[in-house]
Design a protein around this motif. Structure first.
Motif, short mmCIF file in Angstrom:
data_model
loop_
_atom_site.label_atom_id
_atom_site.label_comp_id
_atom_site.label_asym_id
_atom_site.label_seq_id
_atom_site.Cartn_x
_atom_site.Cartn_y
_atom_site.Cartn_z
N GLN A 291 0.83 -1.20 0.00
CA GLN A 291 0.00 0.00 0.00
C GLN A 291 0.87 1.26 0.00
O GLN A 291 2.06 1.22 0.29
N ARG A 292 0.21 2.37 -0.31
CA ARG A 292 0.86 3.67 -0.22
C ARG A 292 0.55 4.27 1.15
O ARG A 292 -0.45 3.91 1.77
N ALA A 293 1.40 5.19 1.60
CA ALA A 293 1.21 5.73 2.95
C ALA A 293 1.65 7.17 3.04
O ALA A 293 2.63 7.58 2.42
N VAL A 294 0.91 7.94 3.84
CA VAL A 294 1.30 9.28 4.27
C VAL A 294 1.71 9.17 5.73
O VAL A 294 0.90 8.73 6.57
N LEU A 295 2.94 9.55 6.05
CA LEU A 295 3.46 9.43 7.41
C LEU A 295 3.64 10.82 8.02
O LEU A 295 4.28 11.68 7.42
N ALA A 296 3.06 11.01 9.20
CA ALA A 296 3.17 12.29 9.92
C ALA A 296 4.12 12.12 11.10
O ALA A 296 3.89 11.27 11.96
N THR A 297 5.17 12.93 11.13
CA THR A 297 6.19 12.77 12.18
C THR A 297 5.75 13.33 13.52
O THR A 297 6.24 12.90 14.57
N GLY A 298 4.82 14.29 13.55
CA GLY A 298 4.26 14.81 14.79
C GLY A 298 5.31 15.34 15.74
O GLY A 298 6.26 16.02 15.33
N TRP A 299 5.17 15.01 17.04
CA TRP A 299 6.10 15.47 18.05
C TRP A 299 7.39 14.67 18.05
O TRP A 299 8.31 14.98 18.80
N GLY A 300 7.47 13.62 17.25
CA GLY A 300 8.71 12.85 17.20
C GLY A 300 8.53 11.35 17.29
O GLY A 300 9.48 10.63 17.55
N GLY A 301 7.31 10.86 17.07
CA GLY A 301 7.10 9.42 17.07
C GLY A 301 7.71 8.75 15.86
O GLY A 301 8.09 7.58 15.91
N LEU A 302 7.80 9.50 14.75
CA LEU A 302 8.43 9.01 13.53
C LEU A 302 9.51 9.99 13.10
O LEU A 302 9.52 11.15 13.53
N ASP A 303 10.37 9.55 12.19
CA ASP A 303 11.47 10.39 11.73
C ASP A 303 11.52 10.34 10.21
O ASP A 303 11.56 9.26 9.61
N GLY A 304 11.52 11.53 9.59
CA GLY A 304 11.61 11.60 8.14
C GLY A 304 11.50 13.02 7.66
O GLY A 304 10.82 13.85 8.29
N ALA A 305 12.16 13.31 6.53
CA ALA A 305 12.10 14.65 5.94
C ALA A 305 10.81 14.81 5.17
O ALA A 305 10.32 13.87 4.53
N ASP A 306 10.24 16.01 5.21
CA ASP A 306 8.99 16.28 4.52
C ASP A 306 9.12 16.01 3.03
O ASP A 306 10.15 16.32 2.41
N GLY A 307 8.06 15.45 2.46
CA GLY A 307 8.02 15.22 1.03
C GLY A 307 7.97 13.75 0.68
O GLY A 307 8.00 12.87 1.54
N ALA A 308 7.87 13.48 -0.62
CA ALA A 308 7.78 12.11 -1.10
C ALA A 308 9.14 11.42 -0.99
O ALA A 308 10.15 11.96 -1.42
N GLN A 309 9.15 10.25 -0.37
CA GLN A 309 10.37 9.46 -0.27
C GLN A 309 10.56 8.60 -1.52
O GLN A 309 11.66 8.33 -1.94
N ASP A 310 9.45 8.15 -2.04
CA ASP A 310 9.40 7.35 -3.26
C ASP A 310 7.94 7.38 -3.71
O ASP A 310 7.14 8.15 -3.20
N GLY A 311 7.59 6.54 -4.62
CA GLY A 311 6.21 6.54 -5.09
C GLY A 311 5.23 5.94 -4.10
O GLY A 311 4.02 6.02 -4.30
N GLN A 312 5.75 5.34 -3.01
CA GLN A 312 4.89 4.63 -2.06
C GLN A 312 4.64 5.40 -0.77
O GLN A 312 3.63 5.16 -0.11
#
Length: 450
Positions: A291-312
């Motif tokens: 599946q495709r996913a939108v990930l929200a980093t919030g207060w710090g539960g996840l880590d990632g730079a804003d924007g598309a990482q790949d097509g998924q």
């Protein structure tokens, strides 16, 4: 609620916690203000902009959970350890409480009604006693003892307990909660206010009709109201604070348009001691699910730079759930009361990965409604388990159940119902005609927990 000049005195709502705790209180405050009652929100300074932006008066209360969680991310790893969390918050509340009396007296000056929510309830109640003001609780989780509904902390054990055992568990938990709050309330707040301390067993066992009143801000369609609750405990429905002005960025819109609806993955105000490793595990699960996913980093539960990482996958810091969730096919989240409410209203299935507190309870509620698979263990989460849960959310049966739940929740107006209860209880100025109507509506039959 009125002074001699006919001007309504403000209502002060005391609340502390994370986004999911504060936003419903701001929504309730807006509803009260629309009904003609000036409202003050008394909370931590990191929510000042949110409160003022909603058109309400802000008063500070030392209680910044964001600073606490960011300073010690290991708290998240102990979240479901009741003893460890009790020690942490017992010390924390006692430290914050050294400021509470001065701040609370300023916030309650000239008020006509105090509303206490969550961990700030005993502070608001003590201030109301000191000033001789009416007081009412407004809670987001079920706390009223019941023979039918076991306490939240037993959510993962069994669906039903013998009635006497359920009531005994509630009383034991009340004693434990009091031991957490006692240093702050009996040790600092009440002596400084000049009011007698609560007895050794706390304030919960000898409450009269007025002191025991509570309005719950959750939906009876997610958790039916227990039939053995007294009339002083009523379920109004969710209190939603919407952000209709939000629009997806061009990059997010391009991602959404490039394929089928993605799943949302985000843990809001939660933090992680190993956000990078946790994110890697989440991404592996997404890839295995296909599946495709939108990930929200919030207060710090996840880590990632804003924007598309790949097509998924696509990362962003945060987005309003009321606008984003209807664009998703499912939501993976921590099970906080606010996020649970948003997913239910959007009519999408949930996958819940609890961090602490009431989150396992809401996971069980959604599972029992058929709109979520069983909760996943965050500390032992595997990519395969997440992938299986994501695939499960796409099954027709769970999608149909989520759609039906969304329709039922959207048909409610929890804020309006809460205002009617306050009117029916004589806590707000209201005409005789309106009061009669409010009383009839407030005590309309509701579904009861089986």
């Amino acid at each position: 609620m009125s002074d001699l000049k006919g001007i309504r005195a403000p209502i002060a709502i005391f609340t502390i916690g994370t986004q999911g705790d504060i936003r419903p209180c701001v929504a309730l405050g807006q509803g009260l203000q629309r009904a003609g009652y000036p409202v003050r929100i008394v909370t931590s300074d990191n929510f000042a902009e949110l409160v003022r932006g909603a058109g309400l008066e802000f008063f500070p209360l030392t209680s910044n959970f964001q600073t606490l969680l960011e300073a010690d991310r290991s708290i998240a790893d102990q979240g479901l350890n009741m003893r460890a969390m009790a020690r942490t918050f017992r010390d924390c509340f006692a430290d914050w409480a050294t400021h509470w009396v001065e701040e609370g007296m300023a916030a309650s000056d000239g008020a006509g009604l105090l509303i206490g929510v969550g961990n700030s309830t005993l502070l608001a109640q003590s201030l109301a006693q000191r000033r001789g003001l009416p007081f009412v609780r407004a809670q987001l989780q079920p706390l009223t003892p019941s023979k039918i509904l076991p306490p939240m902390v037993l959510a993962g054990t069994r669906s039903q307990l013998p009635g006497a055992l359920s009531m005994g568990a509630y009383h034991l938990l009340r004693l434990l909660v009091w031991q957490v709050m006692r240093p702050a309330i009996n040790g600092i707040v009440r002596p400084q206010l000049g009011v007698r301390g609560y007895p050794w067993y706390g304030p919960y066992f000898n409450e009269g009709e007025a002191r025991g009143r509570v309005i719950y801000g959750f939906s009876q369609h997610v958790l039916p109201r227990p039939a053995d609750w007294p009339g002083t405990a009523q379920v109004a429905g969710y209190w939603f604070l919407d952000q209709p002005q939000w629009q997806p960025s061009d990059a997010l819109r391009d991602f959404l348009d490039a394929g089928p609806k993605p799943v949302y993955i985000g843990f809001g105000s939660m933090v992680s001691s190993d956000a990078v490793g946790f994110t890697r595990k989440i991404l592996d699960g997404v890839r295995k699910s296909g599946q495709r996913a939108v990930l929200a980093t919030g207060w710090g539960g996840l880590d990632g730079a804003d924007g598309a990482q790949d097509g998924q996958t696509f990362f962003l810091r945060h987005a309003p759930h009321d606008q984003l969730f209807p664009l998703m096919s499912a939501a993976v989240h921590h099970g906080g009361a606010g996020t649970t409410a948003a997913a239910a209203r959007a009519g999408i299935p949930s996958v819940i990965v609890p961090f602490y507190g009431d989150q396992p309870f809401w996971a069980r509620c959604l599972n029992r409604q058929g709109v979520a698979p069983p909760a996943l263990d965050r500390l032992n989460l595997s990519a395969d388990a997440l992938a299986s849960a994501l695939v499960a959310t796409q099954q027709p049966s769970i999608q149909q159940a989520a759609t039906a739940l969304g329709q039922a929740v959207r048909a409610e107006d929890g804020v309006a119902a809460a205002v009617r209860y306050l009117q029916a209880w004589g806590l707000l100025d209201v005409s005789a005609e309106a009061l009669s109507s409010a009383t009839t509506a407030a005590y309309a039959p509701v579904r009861s927990a089986a």
